[in-house]
Design a protein around this motif. Structure first.
Motif, PDB file in Angstrom:
ATOM      1  N   GLN A  46       0.825  -1.208   0.000  1.00 39.15           N
ATOM      2  CA  GLN A  46       0.000   0.000   0.000  1.00 39.15           C
ATOM      3  C   GLN A  46       0.863   1.263   0.000  1.00 39.15           C
ATOM      4  O   GLN A  46       0.527   2.253  -0.642  1.00 39.15           O
ATOM      5  CB  GLN A  46      -0.923  -0.008   1.218  1.00 39.15           C
ATOM      6  CG  GLN A  46      -2.065   0.958   1.127  1.00 39.15           C
ATOM      7  CD  GLN A  46      -2.992   0.639  -0.009  1.00 39.15           C
ATOM      8  OE1 GLN A  46      -2.922   1.282  -1.049  1.00 39.15           O
ATOM      9  NE2 GLN A  46      -3.856  -0.336   0.175  1.00 39.15           N
ATOM     10  N   LEU A  47       1.993   1.198   0.702  1.00 40.92           N
ATOM     11  CA  LEU A  47       2.924   2.325   0.722  1.00 40.92           C
ATOM     12  C   LEU A  47       3.523   2.558  -0.663  1.00 40.92           C
ATOM     13  O   LEU A  47       3.663   3.708  -1.106  1.00 40.92           O
ATOM     14  CB  LEU A  47       4.037   2.072   1.742  1.00 40.92           C
ATOM     15  CG  LEU A  47       5.087   3.160   1.896  1.00 40.92           C
ATOM     16  CD1 LEU A  47       4.458   4.440   2.397  1.00 40.92           C
ATOM     17  CD2 LEU A  47       6.176   2.698   2.847  1.00 40.92           C
ATOM     18  N   ILE A  49       2.104   1.873  -3.511  1.00 42.35           N
ATOM     19  CA  ILE A  49       1.044   2.443  -4.340  1.00 42.35           C
ATOM     20  C   ILE A  49       0.874   3.923  -4.033  1.00 42.35           C
ATOM     21  O   ILE A  49       0.702   4.742  -4.946  1.00 42.35           O
ATOM     22  CB  ILE A  49      -0.278   1.667  -4.133  1.00 42.35           C
ATOM     23  CG1 ILE A  49      -0.135   0.260  -4.706  1.00 42.35           C
ATOM     24  CG2 ILE A  49      -1.454   2.403  -4.755  1.00 42.35           C
ATOM     25  CD1 ILE A  49      -1.278  -0.660  -4.376  1.00 42.35           C
ATOM     26  N   GLN A  50       0.964   4.296  -2.756  1.00 43.56           N
ATOM     27  CA  GLN A  50       0.841   5.709  -2.386  1.00 43.56           C
ATOM     28  C   GLN A  50       2.003   6.536  -2.942  1.00 43.56           C
ATOM     29  O   GLN A  50       1.801   7.623  -3.452  1.00 43.56           O
ATOM     30  CB  GLN A  50       0.788   5.841  -0.853  1.00 43.56           C
ATOM     31  CG  GLN A  50       0.417   7.208  -0.379  1.00 43.56           C
ATOM     32  CD  GLN A  50      -1.016   7.557  -0.708  1.00 43.56           C
ATOM     33  OE1 GLN A  50      -1.867   6.693  -0.892  1.00 43.56           O
ATOM     34  NE2 GLN A  50      -1.287   8.829  -0.794  1.00 43.56           N
ATOM     35  N   VAL A  51       3.215   5.995  -2.854  1.00 41.88           N
ATOM     36  CA  VAL A  51       4.383   6.686  -3.420  1.00 41.88           C
ATOM     37  C   VAL A  51       4.217   6.845  -4.924  1.00 41.88           C
ATOM     38  O   VAL A  51       4.523   7.902  -5.489  1.00 41.88           O
ATOM     39  CB  VAL A  51       5.683   5.920  -3.073  1.00 41.88           C
ATOM     40  CG1 VAL A  51       6.852   6.408  -3.895  1.00 41.88           C
ATOM     41  CG2 VAL A  51       5.987   6.043  -1.595  1.00 41.88           C
ATOM     42  N   SER A  52       3.713   5.836  -5.573  1.00 38.83           N
ATOM     43  CA  SER A  52       3.516   5.886  -7.021  1.00 38.83           C
ATOM     44  C   SER A  52       2.471   6.933  -7.404  1.00 38.83           C
ATOM     45  O   SER A  52       2.651   7.663  -8.383  1.00 38.83           O
ATOM     46  CB  SER A  52       3.094   4.513  -7.526  1.00 38.83           C
ATOM     47  OG  SER A  52       2.805   4.564  -8.882  1.00 38.83           O
ATOM     48  N   SER A  53       1.400   7.038  -6.633  1.00 43.52           N
ATOM     49  CA  SER A  53       0.368   8.015  -6.991  1.00 43.52           C
ATOM     50  C   SER A  53       0.855   9.443  -6.785  1.00 43.52           C
ATOM     51  O   SER A  53       0.576  10.325  -7.602  1.00 43.52           O
ATOM     52  CB  SER A  53      -0.911   7.758  -6.198  1.00 43.52           C
ATOM     53  OG  SER A  53      -0.730   8.117  -4.848  1.00 43.52           O
ATOM     54  N   TRP A  54       1.602   9.702  -5.721  1.00 45.27           N
ATOM     55  CA  TRP A  54       2.127  11.049  -5.502  1.00 45.27           C
ATOM     56  C   TRP A  54       3.204  11.387  -6.522  1.00 45.27           C
ATOM     57  O   TRP A  54       3.320  12.531  -6.965  1.00 45.27           O
ATOM     58  CB  TRP A  54       2.665  11.213  -4.088  1.00 45.27           C
ATOM     59  CG  TRP A  54       1.563  11.397  -3.103  1.00 45.27           C
ATOM     60  CD1 TRP A  54       1.103  10.468  -2.214  1.00 45.27           C
ATOM     61  CD2 TRP A  54       0.743  12.551  -2.929  1.00 45.27           C
ATOM     62  NE1 TRP A  54       0.055  10.975  -1.499  1.00 45.27           N
ATOM     63  CE2 TRP A  54      -0.181  12.256  -1.915  1.00 45.27           C
ATOM     64  CE3 TRP A  54       0.703  13.797  -3.538  1.00 45.27           C
ATOM     65  CZ2 TRP A  54      -1.138  13.176  -1.502  1.00 45.27           C
ATOM     66  CZ3 TRP A  54      -0.247  14.704  -3.113  1.00 45.27           C
ATOM     67  CH2 TRP A  54      -1.140  14.393  -2.109  1.00 45.27           C
TER      68      TRP A  54
END
Length: 130
Positions: A46-47, A49-54
């Motif tokens: 999940q981390l 994915i969050q790094v990828s979206s930002w």
């Protein structure tokens, strides 16, 4: 107004916009793969994915602004309009892509406005460099 649009270098605007979108997709894929290898445990996916979206939004703004600077510096007239139109084209492409992948409408609209602003700022910076 017609005279301004007739002097536009649409080829540069469209080509640079498509290149910006392709670069964002390629660089974001590479960053996502690297993030999943760094945080490879299942609880940390999940981390990644969050790094990828930002990183997507950061890459979008930086590459749109940089592309608008380049387009604005290569044209003879109406550098601000070229930068704004480049932001508009990139924003429209990515708005349709994000809505197609199920992104919320409000998030797509906010991203669209931010990308247009980045294109306009790139046009301002590019017009001052001449």
């Amino acid at each position: 107004m017609k005279a301004q649009f007739s002097q536009m270098h649409w080829g540069r605007v469209l080509l640079t916009s498509v290149l910006v979108v392709l670069l964002v997709v390629i660089l974001n894929t590479v960053l996502f793969v690297l993030a999943t290898h760094v945080w490879s445990q299942p609880d940390q996916a999940q981390l990644a994915i969050q790094v990828s979206s930002w990183s997507t939004y950061l890459l979008l703004l930086l590459l749109t602004c940089g592309g608008a600077v380049w387009v604005a510096r290569t044209v003879e007239k109406e550098a601000l309009l070229h930068g704004l139109l480049m932001g508009l084209v990139v924003g429209l492409i990515l708005c349709f892509l994000s809505l197609g992948f199920g992104s919320p409408v409000l998030m797509a609209l906010v991203t669209f406005v931010l990308i247009m602003t980045a294109g306009f700022l790139g046009g301002i910076v590019g017009s001052r460099g001449r």
